[in-house]
Design a protein around this motif. Structure first.
Motif, PDB file in Angstrom:
ATOM      1  N   GLY A  41       0.906  -1.052  -0.054  1.00 48.13           N
ATOM      2  CA  GLY A  41       0.215   0.031   0.161  1.00 48.13           C
ATOM      3  C   GLY A  41       1.069   1.150   0.148  1.00 48.13           C
ATOM      4  O   GLY A  41       0.686   2.109   0.892  1.00 48.13           O
ATOM      5  N   GLU A  64       0.573  -1.320  -4.640  1.00 44.30           N
ATOM      6  CA  GLU A  64      -0.773  -0.570  -4.546  1.00 44.30           C
ATOM      7  C   GLU A  64      -1.828  -0.912  -5.459  1.00 44.30           C
ATOM      8  O   GLU A  64      -1.622  -1.104  -6.546  1.00 44.30           O
ATOM      9  CB  GLU A  64       0.185   1.002  -4.843  1.00 44.30           C
ATOM     10  N   ARG A  66      -4.413   1.083  -6.126  1.00 43.38           N
ATOM     11  CA  ARG A  66      -5.296   1.942  -6.894  1.00 43.38           C
ATOM     12  C   ARG A  66      -4.471   2.293  -8.175  1.00 43.38           C
ATOM     13  O   ARG A  66      -3.264   2.682  -8.159  1.00 43.38           O
ATOM     14  CB  ARG A  66      -5.580   3.504  -6.078  1.00 43.38           C
ATOM     15  N   ASN A 105      -3.496  -6.450  -5.569  1.00 44.37           N
ATOM     16  CA  ASN A 105      -3.986  -6.431  -4.206  1.00 44.37           C
ATOM     17  C   ASN A 105      -3.229  -7.224  -3.146  1.00 44.37           C
ATOM     18  O   ASN A 105      -3.327  -8.719  -3.337  1.00 44.37           O
ATOM     19  CB  ASN A 105      -5.510  -7.330  -4.200  1.00 44.37           C
ATOM     20  N   MET A 125       2.764   1.024   5.966  1.00 38.08           N
ATOM     21  CA  MET A 125       2.745   2.338   6.489  1.00 38.08           C
ATOM     22  C   MET A 125       1.567   3.124   6.305  1.00 38.08           C
ATOM     23  O   MET A 125       0.999   3.186   5.330  1.00 38.08           O
ATOM     24  CB  MET A 125       3.896   3.158   5.716  1.00 38.08           C
ATOM     25  N   THR A 203       6.944   8.899   4.049  1.00 38.05           N
ATOM     26  CA  THR A 203       5.717   8.859   3.052  1.00 38.05           C
ATOM     27  C   THR A 203       4.614  10.141   3.221  1.00 38.05           C
ATOM     28  O   THR A 203       4.753  11.213   4.210  1.00 38.05           O
ATOM     29  CB  THR A 203       4.616   7.864   3.307  1.00 38.05           C
TER      30      THR A 203
END
Ligand code: SAM
Length: 230
Positions: A41, A64, A66, A105, A125, A203
């Motif tokens: 993620g 990730e 998205r 995913n 994170m 981040t």
């Protein structure tokens, strides 16, 4: 959603050469290095950019879900590589050829990408908190998933977690503490571990929490050896 992201059937089927072209040996058609660090993620990729020069010999992968965010990170990495294209990967630590991003995913397909014991570090994170009780199953850390992460992580490898949501911190910490293959590392260790210090502000989410003067809860765990079966 993860609907159209392609997944390899297993780690051996994964073609890493497009993600890390500088680490592909065209003569023997093999990668010279493997992915050993994963940021699950990864969002906008701040950790990848920070870790790249610190671990020039490790391949670092952001996962990730998205699509648009993944595209953004891809562009960011292309730009970083172009800006540093005169740096030599054998001499320089700032070449950014060792970071890449994959859309997928992580809750479903970690073991499709990584072999047993392949990873040295896995970062979680500021994961999505999924506040409502019926959403807890969507949390990125659970007993079942921890066993999958443990499979990919080598003995002595580290899981890093950080969040600004205390509830989620307790959830992640407790699941890790109760899992037989993980042991918590103490605050002294956190202070001396370079990756842990980097993760605190690397981040975009971490920087937002910093600006809003929020709390950051950290918990890091070492992967223990598998118990001997007698
Ligand atoms: N780690 C980044 C940071 O610190 O800035 C992003 C944090 S953001 C709150 C959580 C990220 O996890 C989002 O970008 C989301 O799309 C991604 N994500 C959520 N579930 C995921 C999954 N199952 N697999 C991969 N990524 C996921």
């Amino acid at each position: 959603s993860d609907k159209s992201a392609p997944y390899p059937v297993g780690p051996k089927e994964m073609d890493w050469s497009k993600l890390y072209p500088a680490y592909y040996n065209a003569e023997n058609k093999e990668m010279t290095n493997k992915v050993t660090i994963a940021d699950i993620g990864c969002g906008y990729g701040g950790l990848l950019a920070e870790l790249a020069p610190v671990f020039p010999k490790n391949l670092i992968l952001g996962m990730e879900i998205r699509m648009q965010v993944t595209n953004y990170v891809e562009d960011r990495i292309i730009a970083l590589r172009a800006q540093n294209s005169d740096s030599d990967i054998n001499k320089d630590s700032k070449h950014y050829q060792n970071i890449s991003v994959l859309r997928g995913n992580a809750m479903k397909f970690m073991n499709n990408f990584f072999e047993k014991g392949q990873l040295e570090k896995i970062f979680f994170m500021f994961p999505d908190p999924c506040f409502k009780k019926k959403k807890f199953k969507a949390r990125i850390i659970s007993n079942t998933l921890l066993s999958e992460y443990a499979h990919c992580l080598k003995e002595g490898g580290i899981i890093y977690t950080i969040t600004d949501v205390e509830d989620l911190h307790i959830w992640m910490r407790t699941h890790l503490e109760q899992h037989p293959l993980f042991e918590r590392l103490d605050e002294e260790w956190e202070k001396t571990d370079e990756s842990c210090q980097i993760m605190i502000n690397a981040t975009e989410e971490g920087q937002k929490v910093e600006r809003n003067k929020g709390s950051k809860w950290i918990a890091c765990f070492r992967r223990l050896p598998n118990p001997e079966i007698i």
